[in-house]
Every structure is written in structure tokens, then in C-alpha cells.
Write an enzyme that holds these catalytic residues in place. Structure first.
Site, short mmCIF file in Angstrom:
data_model
loop_
_atom_site.label_atom_id
_atom_site.label_comp_id
_atom_site.label_asym_id
_atom_site.label_seq_id
_atom_site.Cartn_x
_atom_site.Cartn_y
_atom_site.Cartn_z
CG MET A 97 -8.00 7.25 6.81
SD MET A 97 -8.99 6.07 5.85
CE MET A 97 -8.53 4.53 6.61
CE LYS A 129 -8.42 0.93 -2.97
NZ LYS A 129 -7.60 -0.25 -3.15
CG ASP A 149 -2.12 -0.91 1.06
OD1 ASP A 149 -2.40 -1.31 -0.08
OD2 ASP A 149 -2.77 -1.23 2.07
#
Length: 528
Positions: A169, A60, A38
Site C-alpha cells: 500500500m 475498500k 474484497d
């Protein structure tokens, strides 16, 4: 890992630094044939896999093109069905916002074997590394962990009633988070901490209150970050490690402590503890130097600044190899010269016996060690480990001696050749390899430089200095990242290039070897 049947390991990478990787995860990385990783996985972890491991970045990244989840699922299934051992490396813990469900369902539907290896989630590691406990008998009897990637779907009324909140996040939605919590009755004086890049050399921490954190962080990038909200943030100032003063008047308790520490040195720190060192080196080069520094307590960031490859043509070296008996001496000034010379010797169907009657001079212990791997010992090593002392200390008369000098194609040893020639030796220079500047900087190194997280930069050759400047030109043009950084050089030639390009050198090895450079850095740190 099984060698005959494919298997996928969904592995937690922890918060960042390799030090927080589990032993099982480290062992699996060391055997991986395919690594699927990732965006937030630290670049240092990518060096834990075998050199022939296929590495696939499927991270991502917000606002940027990224691999779709369906394509990631297909990659895992396809490589597993080819019998490969795959490590699917995910930041933190695979089962905490790791999107594992879709991947496991795809693997099960295709009959692929898989296993899940836990990791340390940043939700727990970041507060700890910032000195913030998530629970306290009085201030925090519970806490909630959630992602604010989609703040509109969260039950803010319920969340606002909890004593401690840990938010992942949430950097891009900080204003909305604060608005929602204060709208539900949370005091603007509630403590808040933002921990960015937790567990890496680039870690940054901001602490404030809900009412003023936006002002403090205005214009700053807050991703990736862990946000902690609650009264426990206020405990941080009391929970930072403090030095134990062993010189206080001895009570029975600390008298025992003094005895223990004097015998076992339990509380002494390694000499480079707390220092972050950026090690410039060749791509694919051994990390022994980094290991030495890490063993002394330093945090290491490796930045390849040199790519070594074959010369544009082998013609000159092949011609010299065909006429080795014409030469009196073979001059080898680097491990690269040794490696490429002997590789070409083998390619020509010859071995070390072709050097019968040819004496060998090498510069440096590492070059001598490389030569020893070919079952040869040098006839001469200059005492100060530098090429410029080669002629001065040469063991025999050089008049009419013919010397073969395999070197980097771009040259750089003009003074050495000139001095040999002045002694009436005939020097035949042949390109044996070429050095190039890599195309990019590892993300971990760039972030550390941008965030002024580097204490020391090491240079083991002039080329690494030159290519470092070339690679960092765009960064260094914004502001000087080197003002507070110690520049450490392996020897005089490298130091000269540092002076030319940086205007200074802070540390130079007394013995011009990597061990000498390590000792010089430790000495500088102790004197600082």
C-alpha cells in the site's frame, strides 16, 4: 462444510491468479452459499463458487464509496445466523493486513462459528514472481514487511537500518517513502523494485534506484503494488529462469539429463506456456474451451460478451410447437436453439415424442451433443460444421418441404433462409431466444487490455465480435490495443465479422469447432 449450521470461513485468496489459491480455499469456494469479497480479489476467483452463490463486493477502494467495517461485520453475523456457509475472501493472507480482528471479534460476540484459511501473501509472492529473493546470506539476513498507508506513523529511523524492506500500500506515497529513507541515510543508489498486480496477467515490474525511480514511474498508476527496497533487488537479473541447452557436448551429468528428458519430457513446456488468452463467451457458458487452453499452458482471462435470454414473445414458437406434425424438418444451428426449443416444448406439456415424423438437422458437434442430452440423434449434420453448407449438402430434395427454424430473435441467418427458399422449401422462422450485450467488462479483462497483457483473443461467433467491440469502444478509442494481439476465429462467418470490424484475422480454425480453434491457436503459437 456443515450443511445445518452456519459458519464463516476467512479465506486467503493469494496474490491474484487462481493458480495460487490453496486447495482448501478452492474447495471452500466450491461449496459457498455466500461469498463476501474484497476489491483486490481477482475476478476469476468469483467463478469458483456455485452459480446460485450470493456474491457481495465489500471492497475498500481508495477515494471511492465502500462498505464500512461495521456493516461487513453485520453481514457476516447475519448470514451465519441464517445457517449459511460464508466465505469471507481476502486478498493475500487474512492475517497480513487483512483487518480480521474486528470481524472475528464480531463473530465470537454473536456465537458464530468461524475458521481461518491461510493464503499466499503478496508480500512474499510478488518478490518471488519478480525473481527477487528476500533473504541472502550476504545481502539480506533479515527483512521487514509493513504498510505505508500512513507513512507519518512509521519509525523511519529504525526501518532505514534494515537490509531489505517490503512495502505494501505504498504506491501513492512513493515520494514520501524515498524522502524518509534518504533523510535517514539510505543511499540514492539503493536498488528498488515496484511490482504491480503481482500474480496476474497484468503484472508489471519497474526496477531502478531510490534516486531515479520517481522519474521512471512519473504519471503511472502504481496501485496495487508491492515495493521491495534493498540490495537483493540487484539479484533479479541473475535469478531469471534460463533455458537448458540439451544439445551441448554430453558430459556424464548432462548425458543423464538428456536421457531423463527424452524419456519423461520433464523439461518440455506446454505449447501455450507464456501466452495470455482472452476468451470471449456467453454469460454462464461452460468453461470447457478455457479449460482446454489452460491445459495447454495458457493463462486464461474470460470475458463474457454475450447474454442469452428468452425472446420478447413466445407466441411464434408456441404456435409452431402446437403444429409440429406439419413440418418435415427441424433446423437447429446452435446449442442455444436446442436448449430454448426443448425448454419451451416442455413448458407446453410435450416431450421429444412430439417430434415423431420430423427429421432434425443440426450444425456443429456441440449442437449435436446438446440434442443428444434430450435422447435424440440428428438425421443430418453438414460435413464442414457451418450453416452455410447445410443447403449444399442437404440429404434430400427440398421442394415443397416445410422447415421449422428456431433462431435468435435478431436474425442473422438470412443467407441460409434465402438458399432454402431458392430450393423451393418453405422456411418458418421463429424467435427462440435473444442475445444481448452485457452491461460491463470484468475488471480482470479490462486491466489486461489496458496494460497490453493479452496475446490472443478468441471469438466463437459473430455476435461475440460485435459485442466485444461495443464493450471495449471506450478503451479502444484511447489507443489500439489489438495491434500486437492475435485474433483467433472459429470459422468463416466469424472471420468475416472480424475483418469487417478489426480489418484482419490471424487464426481461423480448419475444423469449425472449439477443438479445432484450440489446435489452430497451438499451431500459430508453434510457428511464431
Amino acid at each position: 462444510m456443515s450443511e445445518n449450521k452456519g459458519r464463516v470461513y476467512l479465506v486467503g485468496a493469494g496474490p491474484g491468479d487462481v493458480a495460487y489459491l490453496t486447495v482448501q480455499a478452492y474447495n471452500l469456494l466450491g461449496q459457498a452459499q455466500v461469498l463476501v469479497y474484497d476489491a483486490l480479489v481477482d475476478a476469476q476467483l468469483l467463478q469458483c463458487v456455485p452459480h446460485n452463490c450470493l456474491k457481495l463486493d465489500v471492497g475498500k477502494r481508495g477515494g471511492k464509496p465502500s462498505t464500512t467495517q461495521a456493516d461487513i461485520n453485520k453481514l457476516l453475523v447475519n448470514y451465519c445466523q441464517q445457517g449459511k456457509q460464508i466465505v469471507r475472501l481476502k486478498s493475500g493472507d487474512p492475517f497480513i493486513f487483512g483487518r480480521c480482528t474486528s470481524e472475528i471479534e464480531a463473530l465470537k460476540a454473536s456465537g458464530c462459528e468461524f475458521a481461518v484459511v491461510p493464503g499466499i501473501s503478496s508480500a512474499f509472492a510478488a518478490p518471488l514472481l519478480a525473481g527477487i529473493p528476500l533473504t541472502d546470506p550476504v545481502l539480506s539476513r533479515c527483512f521487514a514487511v509493513f504498510t505505508a498507508h500512513e507513512p507519518d506513523v512509521l519509525d523511519w529511523e529504525a526501518l532505514s537500518r534494515l537490509e531489505t524492506l517490503v512495502i505494501l500500500m505504498g504506491g501513492q506515497h512513493l515520494a514520501e517513502i524515498i524522502h524518509q529513507l534518504m533523510r535517514q541515510g539510505r543511499s540514492p543508489k539503493t536498488p528498488i523494485a515496484i511490482i504491480r498486480w503481482a500474480g496476474t496477467p497484468s503484472q508489471e515490474i519497474w526496477t531502478a534506484q531510490l534516486g531515479d525511480i520517481l522519474e521512471q514511474t512519473a504519471g503511472l498508476s502504481l496501485s496495487p503494488a508491492v515495493i521491495v527496497i534493498g540490495e537483493v533487488v540487484g539479484l533479479r537479473k541473475y535469478l531469471q529462469p534460463e533455458k537448458i541447452d540439451l544439445n551441448d557436448s554430453p558430459t556424464p551429468a548432462n548425458l543423464h539429463l538428456q536421457t531423463v528428458t527424452s524419456n519423461l519430457n520433464l523439461f518440455s513446456q506446454p505449447p501455450l506456456a507464456g501466452k495470455t488468452i482472452l476468451v470471449t463467451r456467453s454469460v454462464g457458458q461452460s468453461s470447457q474451451f478455457s479449460d482446454r487452453l489452460a491445459a495447454s499452458g495458457a493463462t486464461i482471462i474470460e470475458m463474457p460478451t454475450l447474454e442469452i435470454g428468452p425472446p420478447s414473445s413466445w407466441e411464434a414458437l408456441d404456435r409452431a410447437i402446437a403444429n409440429l406434425s406439419d413440418f418435415h424438418w427441424l433446423i437447429l444451428t446452435s446449442t442455444n436453439a436446442v436448449d430454448y426449443f426443448f425448454a419451451r416444448l416442455t413448458a407446453q406439456g410435450k416431450d421429444s415424442r412430439a417430434l415423431a415424423g420430423v427429421k432434425i438437422a443440426v450444425v456443429g458437434e456441440k449442437t449435436a451433443q446438446s440434442l443428444k442430452r434430450h435422447n435424440l440423434l440428428p438425421d443430418f449434420i453438414p460435413p464442414s460444421f457451418v450453416a452455410d453448407s447445410l443447403v449444399e449438402n442437404f440429404p434430400e430434395e427440398l421442394t415443397n418441404k416445410k422447415l421449422l427454424f428456431p433462431r435468435v430473435e435478431s436474425g442473422g441467418r438470412e443467407v441460409l433462409v434465402k438458399e432454402f427458399t431458392a430450393k423451393r422449401a418453405e422456411v418458418i422462422e421463429v424467435p427462440a431466444y435473444q442475445s444481448r450485450c452485457p452491461s460491463s467488462i470484468p475488471e480482470s479483462a479490462e486491466l489486461a487490455l489496458r496494460n497490453s497483457a493479452v496475446d490472443i483473443i478468441t471469438f466463437a461467433s459473430s455476435k461475440t465480435v460485435q459485442f466485444f467491440c461495443q464493450l471495449t469502444n471506450s478503451i479502444l478509442s484511447e489507443k489500439s490495443f489489438l495491434d500486437a494481439v492475435c485474433i483467433a476465429s472459429i470459422g468463416p462467418q466469424t472471420s468475416k465479422t472480424c475483418h469487417d470490424l478489426f480489418g484482419r484475422v490471424d487464426v481461423e480454425a480448419e475444423e469449425y469447432t472449439l477443438d479445432g480453434l484450440t489446435q489452430a491457436i497451438i499451431k500459430w503459437s508453434n510457428e511464431g
